[in-house]
Design a protein around this motif. Sequence first.
Motif, PDB file in Angstrom:
ATOM      1  N   PRO A 198       0.822  -1.200   0.000  1.00  0.00           N
ATOM      2  CA  PRO A 198       0.000   0.000   0.000  1.00  0.00           C
ATOM      3  C   PRO A 198       0.865   1.263   0.000  1.00  0.00           C
ATOM      4  CG  PRO A 198       0.159  -0.856   2.221  1.00  0.00           C
ATOM      5  CD  PRO A 198       0.886  -1.835   1.337  1.00  0.00           C
ATOM      6  N   PHE A 199       0.242   2.380  -0.363  1.00  0.00           N
ATOM      7  CA  PHE A 199       0.907   3.668  -0.224  1.00  0.00           C
ATOM      8  C   PHE A 199      -0.132   4.694   0.207  1.00  0.00           C
ATOM      9  CE2 PHE A 199      -0.488   3.724  -4.683  1.00  0.00           C
ATOM     10  CZ  PHE A 199      -1.048   4.997  -4.808  1.00  0.00           C
ATOM     11  N   ALA A 200       0.345   5.809   0.711  1.00  0.00           N
ATOM     12  CA  ALA A 200      -0.563   6.841   1.202  1.00  0.00           C
ATOM     13  C   ALA A 200       0.069   8.208   1.010  1.00  0.00           C
ATOM     14  CB  ALA A 200      -0.890   6.616   2.679  1.00  0.00           C
ATOM     15  N   PHE A 201      -0.789   9.211   0.906  1.00  0.00           N
ATOM     16  CA  PHE A 201      -0.346  10.605   0.859  1.00  0.00           C
ATOM     17  C   PHE A 201      -0.835  11.306   2.120  1.00  0.00           C
ATOM     18  CE2 PHE A 201      -0.536   9.530  -3.696  1.00  0.00           C
ATOM     19  CZ  PHE A 201       0.722   9.957  -4.095  1.00  0.00           C
ATOM     20  N   PHE A 202       0.064  12.072   2.737  1.00  0.00           N
ATOM     21  CA  PHE A 202      -0.269  12.821   3.946  1.00  0.00           C
ATOM     22  C   PHE A 202       0.079  14.289   3.735  1.00  0.00           C
ATOM     23  CE2 PHE A 202       0.652   8.515   5.361  1.00  0.00           C
ATOM     24  CZ  PHE A 202      -0.395   8.254   6.230  1.00  0.00           C
ATOM     25  N   GLU A 203      -0.782  15.167   4.231  1.00  0.00           N
ATOM     26  CA  GLU A 203      -0.486  16.598   4.174  1.00  0.00           C
ATOM     27  C   GLU A 203       0.615  16.902   5.186  1.00  0.00           C
ATOM     28  OE1 GLU A 203      -2.924  20.849   4.069  1.00  0.00           O
ATOM     29  OE2 GLU A 203      -3.992  18.935   4.199  1.00  0.00           O
ATOM     30  N   ASP A 204       1.588  17.694   4.766  1.00  0.00           N
ATOM     31  CA  ASP A 204       2.722  17.997   5.637  1.00  0.00           C
ATOM     32  C   ASP A 204       2.297  18.830   6.846  1.00  0.00           C
ATOM     33  OD1 ASP A 204       5.625  18.117   6.210  1.00  0.00           O
ATOM     34  OD2 ASP A 204       5.408  20.244   5.741  1.00  0.00           O
ATOM     35  N   ASN A 205       1.317  19.674   6.673  1.00  0.00           N
ATOM     36  CA  ASN A 205       0.825  20.517   7.755  1.00  0.00           C
ATOM     37  C   ASN A 205      -0.169  19.729   8.611  1.00  0.00           C
ATOM     38  OD1 ASN A 205       0.065  22.600   9.442  1.00  0.00           O
ATOM     39  ND2 ASN A 205      -1.238  23.621   7.920  1.00  0.00           N
ATOM     40  N   GLY A 206       0.313  19.114   9.672  1.00  0.00           N
ATOM     41  CA  GLY A 206      -0.564  18.396  10.589  1.00  0.00           C
ATOM     42  C   GLY A 206      -0.688  16.911  10.358  1.00  0.00           C
ATOM     43  N   GLY A 207      -0.211  16.414   9.212  1.00  0.00           N
ATOM     44  CA  GLY A 207      -0.221  14.976   8.960  1.00  0.00           C
ATOM     45  C   GLY A 207      -1.560  14.392   8.561  1.00  0.00           C
ATOM     46  N   ARG A 208      -2.482  15.208   8.057  1.00  0.00           N
ATOM     47  CA  ARG A 208      -3.797  14.689   7.648  1.00  0.00           C
ATOM     48  C   ARG A 208      -3.646  13.703   6.497  1.00  0.00           C
ATOM     49  NH1 ARG A 208      -7.812  15.997   3.799  1.00  0.00           N
ATOM     50  NH2 ARG A 208      -6.463  17.624   2.911  1.00  0.00           N
ATOM     51  N   LEU A 209      -4.343  12.563   6.585  1.00  0.00           N
ATOM     52  CA  LEU A 209      -4.341  11.586   5.502  1.00  0.00           C
ATOM     53  C   LEU A 209      -5.138  12.141   4.323  1.00  0.00           C
ATOM     54  CD1 LEU A 209      -3.753   8.724   4.389  1.00  0.00           C
ATOM     55  CD2 LEU A 209      -5.905   7.991   5.454  1.00  0.00           C
ATOM     56  N   ILE A 210      -4.504  12.202   3.168  1.00  0.00           N
ATOM     57  CA  ILE A 210      -5.177  12.674   1.951  1.00  0.00           C
ATOM     58  C   ILE A 210      -5.735  11.508   1.157  1.00  0.00           C
ATOM     59  CG2 ILE A 210      -4.897  13.929  -0.224  1.00  0.00           C
ATOM     60  CD1 ILE A 210      -2.534  15.403   1.025  1.00  0.00           C
ATOM     61  N   TYR A 211      -4.950  10.454   1.037  1.00  0.00           N
ATOM     62  CA  TYR A 211      -5.345   9.338   0.172  1.00  0.00           C
ATOM     63  C   TYR A 211      -4.601   8.082   0.606  1.00  0.00           C
ATOM     64  CZ  TYR A 211      -5.870   6.568  -4.128  1.00  0.00           C
ATOM     65  OH  TYR A 211      -6.149   5.580  -5.037  1.00  0.00           O
ATOM     66  N   TYR A 212      -5.310   6.970   0.585  1.00  0.00           N
ATOM     67  CA  TYR A 212      -4.706   5.674   0.906  1.00  0.00           C
ATOM     68  C   TYR A 212      -5.093   4.688  -0.186  1.00  0.00           C
ATOM     69  CZ  TYR A 212      -3.570   1.352   3.374  1.00  0.00           C
ATOM     70  OH  TYR A 212      -3.046   0.124   3.726  1.00  0.00           O
ATOM     71  N   ASP A 213      -4.134   3.871  -0.611  1.00  0.00           N
ATOM     72  CA  ASP A 213      -4.387   2.908  -1.680  1.00  0.00           C
ATOM     73  C   ASP A 213      -3.700   1.588  -1.339  1.00  0.00           C
ATOM     74  OD1 ASP A 213      -4.684   1.477  -4.069  1.00  0.00           O
ATOM     75  OD2 ASP A 213      -4.429   3.248  -5.306  1.00  0.00           O
ATOM     76  N   ASN A 214      -4.488   0.530  -1.230  1.00  0.00           N
ATOM     77  CA  ASN A 214      -3.917  -0.783  -0.935  1.00  0.00           C
ATOM     78  C   ASN A 214      -3.800  -1.652  -2.185  1.00  0.00           C
ATOM     79  OD1 ASN A 214      -6.556  -1.521  -1.442  1.00  0.00           O
ATOM     80  ND2 ASN A 214      -7.023  -2.117   0.660  1.00  0.00           N
ATOM     81  N   GLY A 215      -4.132  -1.064  -3.347  1.00  0.00           N
ATOM     82  CA  GLY A 215      -3.981  -1.793  -4.604  1.00  0.00           C
ATOM     83  C   GLY A 215      -5.125  -2.699  -4.954  1.00  0.00           C
ATOM     84  N   ILE A 216      -6.112  -2.827  -4.075  1.00  0.00           N
ATOM     85  CA  ILE A 216      -7.236  -3.719  -4.337  1.00  0.00           C
ATOM     86  C   ILE A 216      -8.263  -2.996  -5.216  1.00  0.00           C
ATOM     87  CG2 ILE A 216      -9.155  -5.000  -3.309  1.00  0.00           C
ATOM     88  CD1 ILE A 216      -7.412  -5.371  -0.834  1.00  0.00           C
ATOM     89  N   ARG A 217      -8.644  -3.611  -6.296  1.00  0.00           N
ATOM     90  CA  ARG A 217      -9.635  -3.041  -7.205  1.00  0.00           C
ATOM     91  C   ARG A 217     -10.817  -4.008  -7.340  1.00  0.00           C
ATOM     92  NH1 ARG A 217      -6.529   0.261  -6.097  1.00  0.00           N
ATOM     93  NH2 ARG A 217      -5.324   1.659  -7.453  1.00  0.00           N
TER      94      ARG A 217
END
Length: 220
Positions: A198-217
């Motif tokens: 999996p991979f994820a994107f986090f906002e640098d200001n505060g660490g808010r999760l923007i997007y998470y992807d485990n590859g499952i479709r």
Amino acid sequence: MKYLLIAACALAPVLLACSKSEADPAIAADSGCSELVVMPATAHAISPAQVQRANVLFAQNSLDLNRVRYVRFWHDSVQTYYPPYAPLVTDHVSVDEYANGLRIFTNQINYAFKGGVLYYTAGTLTRGTQLNAQPALRVPQLRTLFFAAVAAFDPSNLGLATNCAEAEFGYYNLNTAGNTTENLVKAWKVAVKGMAYPFAFFEDNGGRLIYYDNGIRTFR
């Protein structure tokens, strides 16, 4: 694909230096293995010969090649039935855009050059940003955030927490849908080292999760 891995921010370049004074103290730092990924625009993912060809195409079509990283190159040809009867070659180049030396995770542009002349572009060019290139979060904090997201979305993959996490600092456009105005924020892409998912994107200001992807479709 060429890139640099720097363990836990040690020896990081000035633009990606760890900023302990700005880091959110509410986010604990995980002492497990974590590495900083530095992906400069010059770390092209295509062969040297393809880079040379792409540089020529960009230069002769007055495209800025100083803030893009080539990620894919291919070409196709169509046989013509009129003089000189030579196949018409179309070159395709996909690039990641950069701003302030950092990758814009959401900006991949596809160019098509027919006979060496640009005739099609897919994607929206960035307008740049006034944001600086200094991160607030530290890589061990990103490890904490990432494996917390794995626990929340993929509890069956909790064993991944024994692996090394890698994090790349860049920008993320929060308005990627439609024709909305670009809204870049400083962000991180975090993944398990050596794994696409999996991979994820986090906002640098505060660490808010923007997007998470485990590859499952799931397809219906």
